[in-house]
Write a protein that holds these residues in place. Structure first.
Motif, PDB file in Angstrom:
ATOM      1  N   UNK A  99      27.906  42.070  19.872  1.00  7.92           N
ATOM      2  CA  UNK A  99      28.371  42.833  18.913  1.00  7.92           C
ATOM      3  C   UNK A  99      29.770  43.136  18.967  1.00  7.92           C
ATOM      4  N   UNK A 100      30.511  42.516  19.713  1.00  7.12           N
ATOM      5  CA  UNK A 100      31.795  42.779  19.910  1.00  7.12           C
ATOM      6  C   UNK A 100      32.639  42.863  18.539  1.00  7.12           C
ATOM      7  N   UNK A 101      33.419  44.182  18.291  1.00  9.33           N
ATOM      8  CA  UNK A 101      34.222  44.457  17.254  1.00  9.33           C
ATOM      9  C   UNK A 101      35.374  44.000  17.545  1.00  9.33           C
ATOM     10  N   UNK A 102      35.736  42.937  17.482  1.00 14.19           N
ATOM     11  CA  UNK A 102      37.217  42.378  17.481  1.00 14.19           C
ATOM     12  C   UNK A 102      37.854  41.882  16.296  1.00 14.19           C
ATOM     13  N   UNK A 103      39.090  41.435  16.340  1.00 17.65           N
ATOM     14  CA  UNK A 103      39.934  40.948  14.864  1.00 17.65           C
ATOM     15  C   UNK A 103      39.094  39.853  14.223  1.00 17.65           C
ATOM     16  N   UNK A 104      38.237  38.978  15.123  1.00 20.25           N
ATOM     17  CA  UNK A 104      38.060  37.774  14.445  1.00 20.25           C
ATOM     18  C   UNK A 104      36.320  37.995  13.900  1.00 20.25           C
ATOM     19  N   UNK A 105      35.714  39.103  14.066  1.00 18.73           N
ATOM     20  CA  UNK A 105      34.440  39.432  13.730  1.00 18.73           C
ATOM     21  C   UNK A 105      33.964  39.153  12.243  1.00 18.73           C
ATOM     22  N   UNK A 106      34.898  39.286  11.324  1.00 19.29           N
ATOM     23  CA  UNK A 106      34.506  38.945   9.909  1.00 19.29           C
ATOM     24  C   UNK A 106      34.417  37.454   9.636  1.00 19.29           C
ATOM     25  N   UNK A 107      35.637  36.688  10.435  1.00 22.48           N
ATOM     26  CA  UNK A 107      35.569  35.344  10.231  1.00 22.48           C
ATOM     27  C   UNK A 107      34.246  34.839  10.985  1.00 22.48           C
TER      28      UNK A 107
ATOM     29  N   UNK B 258      31.890  26.841  14.853  1.00 22.09           N
ATOM     30  CA  UNK B 258      32.322  28.229  14.666  1.00 22.09           C
ATOM     31  C   UNK B 258      33.539  28.678  15.284  1.00 22.09           C
ATOM     32  N   UNK B 259      34.038  27.743  16.253  1.00 16.35           N
ATOM     33  CA  UNK B 259      35.326  27.979  16.902  1.00 16.35           C
ATOM     34  C   UNK B 259      36.391  27.247  16.400  1.00 16.35           C
ATOM     35  N   UNK B 260      36.331  26.244  15.623  1.00 20.95           N
ATOM     36  CA  UNK B 260      37.519  25.507  15.344  1.00 20.95           C
ATOM     37  C   UNK B 260      37.769  25.894  13.562  1.00 20.95           C
ATOM     38  N   UNK B 261      38.951  25.778  13.207  1.00 19.38           N
ATOM     39  CA  UNK B 261      39.320  25.978  11.722  1.00 19.38           C
ATOM     40  C   UNK B 261      40.869  26.506  11.736  1.00 19.38           C
ATOM     41  N   UNK B 262      41.145  27.044  10.648  1.00 17.13           N
ATOM     42  CA  UNK B 262      42.551  27.729  10.608  1.00 17.13           C
ATOM     43  C   UNK B 262      42.833  28.555  11.745  1.00 17.13           C
ATOM     44  N   UNK B 263      41.876  29.296  12.123  1.00 16.71           N
ATOM     45  CA  UNK B 263      41.852  30.185  13.240  1.00 16.71           C
ATOM     46  C   UNK B 263      40.832  29.866  14.381  1.00 16.71           C
ATOM     47  N   UNK B 264      41.539  29.504  15.631  1.00 14.98           N
ATOM     48  CA  UNK B 264      40.598  29.031  16.487  1.00 14.98           C
ATOM     49  C   UNK B 264      39.954  30.017  17.471  1.00 14.98           C
ATOM     50  N   UNK B 265      38.746  30.038  17.848  1.00 20.79           N
ATOM     51  CA  UNK B 265      37.959  31.026  18.564  1.00 20.79           C
ATOM     52  C   UNK B 265      37.491  30.413  19.738  1.00 20.79           C
ATOM     53  N   UNK B 266      37.615  31.239  20.669  1.00 24.44           N
ATOM     54  CA  UNK B 266      37.112  30.500  21.982  1.00 24.44           C
ATOM     55  C   UNK B 266      35.601  30.731  22.118  1.00 24.44           C
ATOM     56  N   UNK B 267      34.928  29.897  23.096  1.00 23.54           N
ATOM     57  CA  UNK B 267      33.586  30.158  23.176  1.00 23.54           C
ATOM     58  C   UNK B 267      33.230  31.553  23.680  1.00 23.54           C
ATOM     59  N   UNK B 268      34.030  32.105  24.700  1.00 20.87           N
ATOM     60  CA  UNK B 268      33.687  33.391  25.195  1.00 20.87           C
ATOM     61  C   UNK B 268      33.808  34.533  24.065  1.00 20.87           C
ATOM     62  N   UNK B 269      34.817  34.281  23.302  1.00 23.59           N
ATOM     63  CA  UNK B 269      34.754  35.169  21.911  1.00 23.59           C
ATOM     64  C   UNK B 269      33.756  35.024  21.180  1.00 23.59           C
ATOM     65  N   UNK B 270      33.108  33.697  20.946  1.00 22.62           N
ATOM     66  CA  UNK B 270      31.925  33.635  20.023  1.00 22.62           C
ATOM     67  C   UNK B 270      30.686  34.464  20.746  1.00 22.62           C
ATOM     68  N   UNK B 271      30.654  34.178  22.080  1.00 24.83           N
ATOM     69  CA  UNK B 271      29.539  34.706  22.786  1.00 24.83           C
ATOM     70  C   UNK B 271      29.537  36.183  22.598  1.00 24.83           C
ATOM     71  N   UNK B 272      30.846  36.846  22.462  1.00 27.44           N
ATOM     72  CA  UNK B 272      30.732  38.370  22.476  1.00 27.44           C
ATOM     73  C   UNK B 272      30.667  38.589  21.132  1.00 27.44           C
TER      74      UNK B 272
END
Length: 350
Positions: free
Chosen positions: A68-76, A49-63
């Protein structure tokens, strides 16, 4: 709660129940290995989930996933990476469990759904749908199961002679697999103008898999895993040999038929979603056996967890190695599985 949240919560509960059941068996090594494999599956999930063209941290994945965190990467996370990862985990779990069941039924570590023809039956019917009847795509899983069941029935008929012996099953399966493979090749040649969608199906890929595919495979996974864990005691008895199993009161032919049908269901559900993904049912159960031993009470959940981790990790590598070009995960599994298969052949020959 939307449909995606419902499936995610159900998926998590299944795996937690599996780990809890493992702790109920008082064997420390098995418990430790199950815990380690659970951690490996979780790490593979986070890596995917965290790696790819856009990297997402584990803490962001958890949120995103659990709060239900409504951040910029939610759609991805929610509509691209998370469902693809969950589909990959279930595909790996189903194929690995199918391979473990077949290896137990046939008492041979070289048996797996791809080699003995079950996957080829599902694949042939899947190719027929994709090429000739694309409007039946929504029925691909039950149609693939019919193909796998037909292949299994033919294998049983060819192998039957005063009962079914494991060696005859394997030899008949190899022959049926070759025959069905020739049918797949003929379809690709005769309908060469329609093979674009079938090519990825031939090697097995998770590209563009999302929540609809998860909804297709999850019910079959739930049924298959539940029945497999219930039947683990039968596999332990079959491992003693047919004569000893009959002496302990087990109906050998009935148990062998039931477990083969269960392996067929699991393999067909995986094939219908990702295509002919080979070697998972071969290398994962054997690796799990090396780690945890041959007690099927532990071997089956270990195969599920390791299969989920291996396919998820390999799919992530396939996405990253030649980015932005994405390889089907089946190519990665073939590159890893073929050398391991040769190792098993040499090991069995000693």
């Amino acid at each position: 709660m939307n449909r995606s949240n419902i499936w995610l919560n159900l998926f998590i509960r299944i795996h937690m129940r599996m780990v809890i059941n493992a702790f109920r068996v008082p064997m420390s090594k098995g418990v430790l290995v199950i815990v380690a494999l659970t951690a490996a599956a979780i790490l593979a999930t986070g890596f995917s989930i965290g790696t790819g063209a856009v990297r997402i941290s584990l803490s962001e994945i958890w949120l995103y996933v659990f709060h239900g965190y409504d951040g910029p990467m939610k759609e991805i996370v929610w509509n691209i990476r998370l469902p693809r990862t969950l589909v990959g985990m279930l595909v790996g779990a189903n194929l690995a469990l199918s391979g473990a069941l077949l290896q137990g039924v046939m008492r041979n570590s070289l048996a797996d759904p791809h080699i003995i023809g079950v996957s080829s039956g599902a694949g042939l019917f899947g190719i027929i749908v994709l090429i000739l009847f694309p409007h039946l795509w929504s029925m691909l899983t039950p149609i693939a199961f019919l193909g796998a069941s037909g292949a299994a029935a033919i294998i049983y008929l060819l192998a039957w002679k005063d009962g079914v012996q494991p060696v005859r099953l394997i030899l008949a399966g190899v022959a049926v697999s070759a025959f069905l493979g020739s049918g797949i090749s003929a379809l690709l040649i005769f309908f060469s103008d329609r093979v674009n969608g079938a090519l990825v199906f031939m090697v097995g890929g998770l590209s563009a898999k999302s929540w609809p595919e998860l909804e297709i495979i999850l019910p079959y996974s739930l049924i298959g895993m539940s029945l497999a864990f219930i039947g683990s005691s039968h596999l332990n008895i079959l491992a003693l040999g047919d004569s000893n199993a009959r002496g302990l009161g087990l109906s050998v032919e009935a148990a062998r038929f039931f477990l083969t049908a269960l392996a067929t269901l699991l393999a067909a559900s995986a094939v219908s979603v990702v295509g002919l993904l080979g070697f998972v049912g071969l290398i994962v159960p054997h690796s799990a056996r090396l780690l945890i031993g041959s007690d099927y009470r532990f071997l089956l959940p270990a195969s599920v967890l390791l299969g989920a981790a291996v396919v998820t990790f390999c799919d992530t590598l396939a996405r990253l190695m030649f980015a932005p070009l994405e390889l089907p995960v089946g190519i990665m599994m073939g590159a890893l599985g073929a050398p391991f298969f040769l190792y098993l052949l040499r090991r069995e020959a000693r």
